[in-house]
Design a protein around this motif. Structure first.
Motif, PDB file in Angstrom:
ATOM      1  N   MET A   1     -13.855  -8.674  -4.118  1.00 64.44           N
ATOM      2  CA  MET A   1     -13.782  -9.085  -2.649  1.00 64.44           C
ATOM      3  C   MET A   1     -13.389  -8.090  -1.681  1.00 64.44           C
ATOM      4  SD  MET A   1     -15.693 -11.329  -3.473  1.00 64.44           S
ATOM      5  CE  MET A   1     -15.225 -12.088  -1.925  1.00 64.44           C
ATOM      6  N   ARG A   4     -14.572  -7.504   2.227  1.00 68.15           N
ATOM      7  CA  ARG A   4     -14.516  -8.980   2.750  1.00 68.15           C
ATOM      8  C   ARG A   4     -13.355 -10.105   3.687  1.00 68.15           C
ATOM      9  NH1 ARG A   4     -18.826 -10.595  -1.852  1.00 68.15           N
ATOM     10  NH2 ARG A   4     -19.807  -8.647  -2.462  1.00 68.15           N
ATOM     11  N   ASP A  69     -17.107 -12.717   6.331  1.00 66.42           N
ATOM     12  CA  ASP A  69     -17.921 -12.943   4.799  1.00 66.42           C
ATOM     13  C   ASP A  69     -18.110 -14.540   3.862  1.00 66.42           C
ATOM     14  OD1 ASP A  69     -18.650 -10.073   4.508  1.00 66.42           O
ATOM     15  OD2 ASP A  69     -16.631  -9.928   5.036  1.00 66.42           O
ATOM     16  N   ARG A 117     -24.753 -11.866   5.866  1.00 67.29           N
ATOM     17  CA  ARG A 117     -25.037 -12.587   4.470  1.00 67.29           C
ATOM     18  C   ARG A 117     -24.240 -13.402   3.668  1.00 67.29           C
ATOM     19  NH1 ARG A 117     -30.438 -11.828   4.919  1.00 67.29           N
ATOM     20  NH2 ARG A 117     -30.729 -12.190   2.573  1.00 67.29           N
ATOM     21  N   SER A 119     -21.257 -16.143   2.518  1.00 64.68           N
ATOM     22  CA  SER A 119     -21.231 -17.544   1.931  1.00 64.68           C
ATOM     23  C   SER A 119     -20.346 -19.301   2.490  1.00 64.68           C
ATOM     24  CB  SER A 119     -21.309 -17.725   0.828  1.00 64.68           C
ATOM     25  OG  SER A 119     -20.144 -17.029  -0.133  1.00 64.68           O
ATOM     26  N   ARG A 161     -25.418 -18.566   1.554  1.00 68.03           N
ATOM     27  CA  ARG A 161     -25.422 -19.517   0.355  1.00 68.03           C
ATOM     28  C   ARG A 161     -24.152 -20.436   0.831  1.00 68.03           C
ATOM     29  NH1 ARG A 161     -23.490 -17.363  -3.868  1.00 68.03           N
ATOM     30  NH2 ARG A 161     -22.015 -15.954  -2.903  1.00 68.03           N
ATOM     31  N   SER A 212     -19.008 -14.567  -4.756  1.00 71.10           N
ATOM     32  CA  SER A 212     -18.615 -13.069  -5.000  1.00 71.10           C
ATOM     33  C   SER A 212     -20.390 -12.455  -5.275  1.00 71.10           C
ATOM     34  CB  SER A 212     -18.332 -12.812  -7.027  1.00 71.10           C
ATOM     35  OG  SER A 212     -18.729 -13.424  -7.896  1.00 71.10           O
ATOM     36  N   ASP A 213     -20.722 -11.283  -5.705  1.00 72.12           N
ATOM     37  CA  ASP A 213     -21.793 -11.459  -6.035  1.00 72.12           C
ATOM     38  C   ASP A 213     -22.390 -11.593  -7.471  1.00 72.12           C
ATOM     39  OD1 ASP A 213     -21.691  -9.745  -4.214  1.00 72.12           O
ATOM     40  OD2 ASP A 213     -21.145  -7.571  -5.251  1.00 72.12           O
ATOM     41  N   ALA A 214     -21.381 -11.628  -8.324  1.00 71.79           N
ATOM     42  CA  ALA A 214     -21.746 -12.897  -9.429  1.00 71.79           C
ATOM     43  C   ALA A 214     -22.858 -14.227  -9.174  1.00 71.79           C
ATOM     44  CB  ALA A 214     -20.706 -12.150 -10.567  1.00 71.79           C
ATOM     45  N   ALA A 216     -24.571 -14.429  -6.476  1.00 71.68           N
ATOM     46  CA  ALA A 216     -25.440 -13.867  -5.274  1.00 71.68           C
ATOM     47  C   ALA A 216     -26.941 -14.952  -5.867  1.00 71.68           C
ATOM     48  CB  ALA A 216     -26.106 -12.957  -5.371  1.00 71.68           C
ATOM     49  N   TYR A 217     -27.390 -15.724  -6.691  1.00 73.51           N
ATOM     50  CA  TYR A 217     -28.737 -16.341  -6.672  1.00 73.51           C
ATOM     51  C   TYR A 217     -27.539 -18.020  -6.882  1.00 73.51           C
ATOM     52  CZ  TYR A 217     -32.985 -17.593  -7.332  1.00 73.51           C
ATOM     53  OH  TYR A 217     -34.615 -18.115  -7.496  1.00 73.51           O
ATOM     54  N   SER A 219     -26.906 -21.476  -4.569  1.00 73.24           N
ATOM     55  CA  SER A 219     -26.080 -22.002  -3.265  1.00 73.24           C
ATOM     56  C   SER A 219     -26.891 -23.547  -3.046  1.00 73.24           C
ATOM     57  CB  SER A 219     -27.259 -21.163  -2.557  1.00 73.24           C
ATOM     58  OG  SER A 219     -27.180 -21.447  -1.341  1.00 73.24           O
TER      59      SER A 219
END
Length: 259
Positions: A1, A4, A69, A117, A119, A161, A212-214, A216-217, A219
């Motif tokens: 992070m 951010r 962020d 971008r 969340s 997200r 986190s980016d982990a 990212a998919y 939402s």
């Protein structure tokens, strides 16, 4: 992070402080806001006063941020209050804090989150998915928060997200107000499949994961942080699966049990 900026509403104690500490430990710049400053400063987090039930103040607060962020809508709570023991206006205040305030904060932060971008993480509750005697308005508001998050996830995609942490019972500095003394806390903990109440750090770790980016998919999701849930009360009352020696004659079933 690292790099951010994370805003945690109500991040001055209990679950909120645990979330703020987790993001700070992950390298984020953390900003907490609440009506009153923390009694014990949260390491790695900056505090700014804000009444989240004042929409104009909320818009001014988020409008003044250079970057955001992640927004964690944690602020909330309720006293124990049966429905018929208070008027509608008092219950409405609970809904205002636990549902309308997260909506106002999310709207105020939307433009900044879109640019980054980023969340939104809503802090929901198991109270939103089951009857909540003594805190019915709170349970209704938390059910609304979870539904609101799912709608936001659709409307604000792909730029932002939105997810919900559905939190169970947590041991904090104020747990005794809900569960009683140490004996009461131990008895309550035994009702949790994992054998203990959550620690604020458990919720914090889950929040960092969703931001986190982990993730990212991920939402529109609801992540349960409740130690396995609550054992259904009927299992302790039912006699059908007890050893025969433990049953009285009256306990013994006379018909086949439905499956």
């Amino acid at each position: 992070m690292s790099g951010r900026t994370v805003v945690v509403t109500g991040g001055t104690r209990g679950v909120g402080a645990g979330i703020a500490r987790a993001f700070a430990a992950a390298g984020a710049e953390v900003l907490t806001c609440a009506r009153r400053p923390p009694e014990v400063p949260v390491p790695g987090a900056e505090f700014r006063p804000l009444d989240l039930r004042d929409p104009a103040a909320v818009r001014e607060f988020f409008g003044g941020l250079g970057r955001i962020d992640v927004l964690v809508n944690n602020a909330g709570g309720t006293p124990y209050r049966r429905l018929a023991e208070a008027d509608a206006e008092r219950h409405a205040r609970v809904v205002e804090l636990n549902l309308l305030a997260p909506l106002a904060a999310s709207l105020a932060a939307h433009d900044g989150l879109s640019r980054a971008r980023g969340s939104v993480i809503m802090i929901g509750s198991v109270s939103g998915g089951r009857p909540s005697p003594g805190s019915a308005a709170y349970g209704a508001a938390k059910a609304g928060v979870e539904n609101l998050a799912r709608s936001m996830a659709v409307e604000w995609a792909p730029d932002v997200r939105v997810n919900t942490l559905v939190v169970g019972m947590v041991r904090t500095e104020r747990s005794h107000l809900h569960y009683g003394d140490e004996d009461g806390l131990a008895a309550v903990a035994r009702t949790v499949p994992l054998g203990r109440l959550a620690d604020p750090a458990d919720v914090g770790a889950a929040a960092v994961f969703l931001a986190s980016d982990a993730a990212a998919y991920i939402s529109g999701a609801s992540l349960l942080v409740h130690g396995g849930g609550e054992r259904p009360a009927f299992l302790d009352a039912a006699t059908a699966d007890r050893p025969a020696a433990d049953r009285t004659t009256a306990d013994r079933p006379t018909v086949d049990r439905e499956t």
